[in-house]
Design an enzyme around this catalytic site. Sequence first.
Site, short mmCIF file in Angstrom:
data_model
loop_
_atom_site.label_atom_id
_atom_site.label_comp_id
_atom_site.label_asym_id
_atom_site.label_seq_id
_atom_site.Cartn_x
_atom_site.Cartn_y
_atom_site.Cartn_z
N GLU A 189 -2.60 7.62 -8.02
CA GLU A 189 -3.13 8.75 -7.63
C GLU A 189 -2.85 9.10 -6.21
OE1 GLU A 189 -5.24 8.01 -5.17
OE2 GLU A 189 -4.62 5.85 -5.49
N GLU A 330 -1.66 5.27 -4.53
CA GLU A 330 -0.42 6.00 -4.94
C GLU A 330 0.20 5.32 -6.27
OE1 GLU A 330 2.48 6.34 -1.89
OE2 GLU A 330 1.48 7.30 -0.48
#
Length: 373
Positions: A189, A330
């Site tokens: 994310e 991430e």
Amino acid sequence: MENTLLNILGCISGLDENAVKEAKARQEVLAKPTGALGTLEDLSVQLAGITGNVKNDMTKQAVVIMSSDNGVVEEGVASAPQSVTYSQTINFTRGLTGVSSMAKYYGIDLLVVNLGVKMDIPDKLMTAEAVEDGKLTKKILNRRLSAGTKNLAKEPAMSREDCVKCIMTGIESVRAIKETGHQILGVGEMGIGNTTTSACVLSALTSAKGQEVVGRGGGLNDEGLAKKVRIVDEAVAKTKGMDVIDILANVGGYDIAAMVGAFVGAAYYKLPVVIDGYISAVAALAAFKLCPKSKEYMIGSHISKEPGYLIAIDNLGVKPLFNLGMRLGEGSGCPISFKIVETATAAMNLMATYDEGAIDADYLDERKERTFF
């Protein structure tokens, strides 16, 4: 759209028990003491249950990254500006971020999805199609609902309808990953403020207090941390009696809801899926609450330094694979985990059995049967 989601949830089944038994039986006769490869053996058996095959190839890998901004940053709960969400979402496609640099090195594909980045990403960098010319798009998949969610400290972050749209986008992303021949995926994310939304969702799902699940995120000071705890507790108090979707809609984010969909989609399309750090673990827990069978397809990665991580992963019941002191997000733990998974398949696929290696295994007759994951 919610009826479609319910139909998908109703179609999800657990692991292939026959393949699990066959994989366990093979592990018993490989040329090593039973259990000598520890978690690698567990992974090989889990993969067999997911795919239906004792021997597996997990070399074609992808990470899906859900990007969105969060209205709660208006409350001063984040140390970084929302422009970072914009910059990093673009940088994922350029191979310039933590996870994308690892992905570039290992030849791992990324699918970057814009669900609600506040700043307008240039049209030339985005696409409406997840698959282009038979491959995952190299552009940013445009599924933007708005310029970020609303401020959950003042009102619901999103409507239930938009939450379901995000979940379905996550499922759609996994379909694209499956259709392009990928054998395993990870879920990451990008969204300034999403440690706050994650803390809210985790607290609502587990009844843990704000002080137990709230961390400093990207580097919040003491005053900001105290305010963040208060906002989480006040927002979560309004979610009592809500189902998982309403919890996500009221105190979550577009990114987290889409990540929930990715974990559900992995179970639906029968792909192993790697959990990244804190935010990914919270989304995995929400997916588990929504669809308990989805847990059987999940693989842990690293132990996050965020305080709520252990609460999330313990409630989920999935073991993390390693601890490198990481806290980037991430999806950065996924490429490392993929290599551990590959190692598990290599041992299962290539190691000789006692018979093949002409090894007398009589000395192991008294070994106790091992319990797999």
